[in-house]
Design a protein around this motif. Structure first.
Motif, mmCIF file in Angstrom:
data_model
loop_
_atom_site.group_PDB
_atom_site.id
_atom_site.type_symbol
_atom_site.label_atom_id
_atom_site.label_comp_id
_atom_site.label_asym_id
_atom_site.label_seq_id
_atom_site.Cartn_x
_atom_site.Cartn_y
_atom_site.Cartn_z
ATOM 1 N N ARG A 85 0.854 -1.205 0.000
ATOM 2 C CA ARG A 85 0.000 0.000 0.000
ATOM 3 C C ARG A 85 0.887 1.251 0.000
ATOM 4 O O ARG A 85 1.871 1.316 0.749
ATOM 5 C CB ARG A 85 -0.871 0.013 1.262
ATOM 6 N N PRO A 86 0.548 2.243 -0.798
ATOM 7 C CA PRO A 86 1.405 3.449 -0.883
ATOM 8 C C PRO A 86 1.620 4.113 0.475
ATOM 9 O O PRO A 86 2.719 4.613 0.751
ATOM 10 C CB PRO A 86 0.625 4.374 -1.820
ATOM 11 N N GLU A 87 0.586 4.122 1.325
ATOM 12 C CA GLU A 87 0.712 4.798 2.620
ATOM 13 C C GLU A 87 1.513 3.991 3.645
ATOM 14 O O GLU A 87 1.910 4.521 4.689
ATOM 15 C CB GLU A 87 -0.681 5.121 3.175
ATOM 16 N N ALA A 88 1.749 2.718 3.359
ATOM 17 C CA ALA A 88 2.458 1.862 4.324
ATOM 18 C C ALA A 88 3.959 2.013 4.121
ATOM 19 O O ALA A 88 4.629 1.160 3.539
ATOM 20 C CB ALA A 88 2.010 0.409 4.155
ATOM 21 N N THR A 89 4.484 3.101 4.634
ATOM 22 C CA THR A 89 5.907 3.410 4.437
ATOM 23 C C THR A 89 6.773 2.911 5.595
ATOM 24 O O THR A 89 7.985 3.103 5.586
ATOM 25 C CB THR A 89 6.104 4.926 4.273
ATOM 26 N N CYS A 90 6.140 2.274 6.578
ATOM 27 C CA CYS A 90 6.880 1.627 7.662
ATOM 28 C C CYS A 90 6.770 0.119 7.489
ATOM 29 O O CYS A 90 5.735 -0.391 7.044
ATOM 30 C CB CYS A 90 6.309 2.007 9.025
ATOM 31 N N ALA A 91 7.829 -0.582 7.863
ATOM 32 C CA ALA A 91 7.802 -2.040 7.792
ATOM 33 C C ALA A 91 8.600 -2.595 8.957
ATOM 34 O O ALA A 91 9.346 -1.864 9.636
ATOM 35 C CB ALA A 91 8.372 -2.533 6.468
ATOM 36 N N ALA A 92 8.403 -3.882 9.211
ATOM 37 C CA ALA A 92 9.206 -4.577 10.216
ATOM 38 C C ALA A 92 9.422 -6.000 9.741
ATOM 39 O O ALA A 92 8.530 -6.614 9.147
ATOM 40 C CB ALA A 92 8.509 -4.567 11.576
ATOM 41 N N LEU A 93 10.632 -6.479 9.984
ATOM 42 C CA LEU A 93 10.943 -7.893 9.756
ATOM 43 C C LEU A 93 11.272 -8.489 11.119
ATOM 44 O O LEU A 93 12.166 -8.004 11.807
ATOM 45 C CB LEU A 93 12.134 -8.043 8.806
ATOM 46 N N ILE A 94 10.513 -9.524 11.499
ATOM 47 C CA ILE A 94 10.750 -10.138 12.807
ATOM 48 C C ILE A 94 11.013 -11.629 12.628
ATOM 49 O O ILE A 94 10.090 -12.425 12.479
ATOM 50 C CB ILE A 94 9.562 -9.873 13.764
ATOM 51 N N PRO A 95 12.299 -12.000 12.611
ATOM 52 C CA PRO A 95 12.661 -13.421 12.553
ATOM 53 C C PRO A 95 12.568 -14.033 13.948
ATOM 54 O O PRO A 95 12.971 -13.411 14.938
ATOM 55 C CB PRO A 95 14.118 -13.400 12.075
ATOM 56 N N GLU A 150 18.766 -22.807 8.265
ATOM 57 C CA GLU A 150 18.414 -21.403 8.460
ATOM 58 C C GLU A 150 18.428 -21.110 9.959
ATOM 59 O O GLU A 150 18.083 -21.966 10.763
ATOM 60 C CB GLU A 150 17.006 -21.127 7.902
ATOM 61 N N PRO A 151 18.814 -19.886 10.340
ATOM 62 C CA PRO A 151 18.930 -19.593 11.779
ATOM 63 C C PRO A 151 17.601 -19.375 12.487
ATOM 64 O O PRO A 151 17.556 -19.357 13.711
ATOM 65 C CB PRO A 151 19.775 -18.312 11.799
ATOM 66 N N PHE A 152 16.518 -19.192 11.729
ATOM 67 C CA PHE A 152 15.209 -18.937 12.338
ATOM 68 C C PHE A 152 14.178 -19.942 11.804
ATOM 69 O O PHE A 152 14.414 -20.605 10.792
ATOM 70 C CB PHE A 152 14.756 -17.505 12.028
ATOM 71 N N ASP A 153 13.056 -20.037 12.516
ATOM 72 C CA ASP A 153 11.950 -20.897 12.074
ATOM 73 C C ASP A 153 10.922 -20.123 11.248
ATOM 74 O O ASP A 153 10.245 -20.707 10.395
ATOM 75 C CB ASP A 153 11.222 -21.499 13.287
ATOM 76 N N PHE A 154 10.763 -18.844 11.547
ATOM 77 C CA PHE A 154 9.752 -18.009 10.890
ATOM 78 C C PHE A 154 10.322 -16.618 10.633
ATOM 79 O O PHE A 154 11.096 -16.105 11.443
ATOM 80 C CB PHE A 154 8.523 -17.802 11.794
ATOM 81 N N LEU A 155 9.882 -16.022 9.540
ATOM 82 C CA LEU A 155 10.146 -14.605 9.272
ATOM 83 C C LEU A 155 8.780 -13.959 9.052
ATOM 84 O O LEU A 155 8.053 -14.354 8.143
ATOM 85 C CB LEU A 155 10.977 -14.431 8.002
ATOM 86 N N THR A 156 8.443 -12.996 9.878
ATOM 87 C CA THR A 156 7.186 -12.282 9.633
ATOM 88 C C THR A 156 7.505 -10.866 9.171
ATOM 89 O O THR A 156 8.340 -10.173 9.760
ATOM 90 C CB THR A 156 6.298 -12.254 10.884
ATOM 91 N N TRP A 157 6.843 -10.505 8.088
ATOM 92 C CA TRP A 157 7.025 -9.197 7.455
ATOM 93 C C TRP A 157 5.751 -8.386 7.648
ATOM 94 O O TRP A 157 4.657 -8.893 7.387
ATOM 95 C CB TRP A 157 7.310 -9.382 5.967
ATOM 96 N N PHE A 158 5.898 -7.187 8.161
ATOM 97 C CA PHE A 158 4.754 -6.305 8.432
ATOM 98 C C PHE A 158 4.915 -4.995 7.671
ATOM 99 O O PHE A 158 6.034 -4.480 7.556
ATOM 100 C CB PHE A 158 4.678 -5.958 9.922
ATOM 101 N N GLU A 159 3.810 -4.429 7.215
ATOM 102 C CA GLU A 159 3.811 -3.086 6.597
ATOM 103 C C GLU A 159 2.659 -2.268 7.161
ATOM 104 O O GLU A 159 1.529 -2.774 7.278
ATOM 105 C CB GLU A 159 3.656 -3.190 5.070
ATOM 106 N N PHE A 160 2.929 -0.999 7.468
ATOM 107 C CA PHE A 160 1.891 -0.138 8.065
ATOM 108 C C PHE A 160 2.253 1.331 7.852
ATOM 109 O O PHE A 160 3.410 1.677 7.569
ATOM 110 C CB PHE A 160 1.721 -0.446 9.553
ATOM 111 N N ALA A 161 1.240 2.175 8.003
ATOM 112 C CA ALA A 161 1.460 3.617 7.886
ATOM 113 C C ALA A 161 2.141 4.130 9.158
ATOM 114 O O ALA A 161 1.965 3.555 10.231
ATOM 115 C CB ALA A 161 0.120 4.326 7.683
ATOM 116 N N PRO A 162 2.906 5.217 9.058
ATOM 117 C CA PRO A 162 3.585 5.758 10.251
ATOM 118 C C PRO A 162 2.635 5.990 11.423
ATOM 119 O O PRO A 162 2.996 5.727 12.577
ATOM 120 C CB PRO A 162 4.182 7.081 9.736
#
Lengths: 187, 187
Positions: free
Chosen positions: A82-92, A142-154
């Motif tokens: 989404r264009p407005e989702a300029t924040c993200a997080a990667l949580i392994p 691989e060093p992790f079991d899961f990678l979760t990727w998140f995107e959201f507006a500031p």
């Protein structure tokens, strides 16, 4: 989706559209610092790409949700990009041996009936887009079991903070032995 | 077990301790004929090994059994490599998109409550040793979702035939879109 198109590589280094704003170990050893992150379809090999590190994961069928829960998730989940989702997080995340020694019904009980993982996630929809990748059974270590990727507006950053806090306070998280939180902003 | 030590390659070609006695497609296209099969730990790359084909799979946690079912299985299951178990079978299976679109509870219901998969398997323990390998989420494209490896004494061949017939008559098997049955004897 074919097996190949379900595989994604998270490439940390000097290239990519996401700037690393913060990277902190929540449990276990940290990941090496890098200024940028790229999310690439398919398998990216670290030495060829000049990456600081590459984490790989594959999108797969859901392991715990029931049909009513899945319908709620599908109905409320926004798309990535989404264009407005300029924040993200990667949580392994890596879970411990005790988690993987449990049977499916035992894991489901902790995941949802005790920890309300899906119910908590639903509270933050449609604000926070999410894609889960599995790494445990990739074949290559691989060093992790899961990678979760998140995107959201500031403006949804405080909501995202609460989402993480609630999940980390759950019984399910007592089985997490390694976790890193990488916050990103679109360059 | 680490990720690497859970990965196995089934290598069909001119080498290996198992002679292919029969290879027949049950559903979908056949696998190419080869005189011998080797079971190798780790990842074997086909061009380097001179193999006719290589199938890979990873041993993982159980997806459907409950704790009581797991306890029964563990108590009754023999190890691989028994001297008297000179017969083996490799059965690669691929399930269709409808199977993978179901939620966990829907799959469990068909797997056990309707098809009695674990209960049927228990009827043939401790005669028939079994190891299940997952291929669906390996990352590299694989033609099957599961590889099941069986070992048994020649006298238990009729029992093994009945095991296969009962599973193939189950509702679960209506979701199998590709299956090959490879019977082997120790050279």
């Amino acid at each position: 989706m074919s097996q190949t198109s379900r595989l994604f590589s998270f490439v940390a280094g000097s290239a990519g559209p996401w700037l690393v704003a913060d990277s902190r170990p929540i449990a276990g050893p940290p990941l090496a610092a890098a200024p940028r992150l790229a999310v690439a379809a398919g398998n990216v090999v670290a030495p060829e790409s000049g990456a600081v590190w590459v984490l790989r994961g594959i999108v797969s069928h859901e392991r715990y949700v029931t049909r009513p829960e899945k319908q709620q998730l599908v109905a409320a989940s926004p798309a990535l990009g989404r264009p407005e989702a300029t924040c993200a997080a990667l949580i392994p995340i890596r879970k411990n041996a005790a988690w993987w020694a449990m049977t499916q019904d035992e894991r489901r009980r902790i995941f949802e009936e005790e920890s309300h993982h899906t119910a908590i996630g639903l509270d933050y929809l449609p604000a926070i887009a999410r894609r889960l990748h599995h790494c445990r059974d990739l074949g290559e270590p691989e060093p992790f079991d899961f990678l979760t990727w998140f995107e959201f507006a500031p403006a949804d950053t405080p909501a995202f903070d609460r989402l993480l806090a609630r999940l980390r306070a759950s019984r399910e998280w007592t089985f997490v032995e390694r976790e890193t939180e990488i916050r990103l902003v679109r360059a």
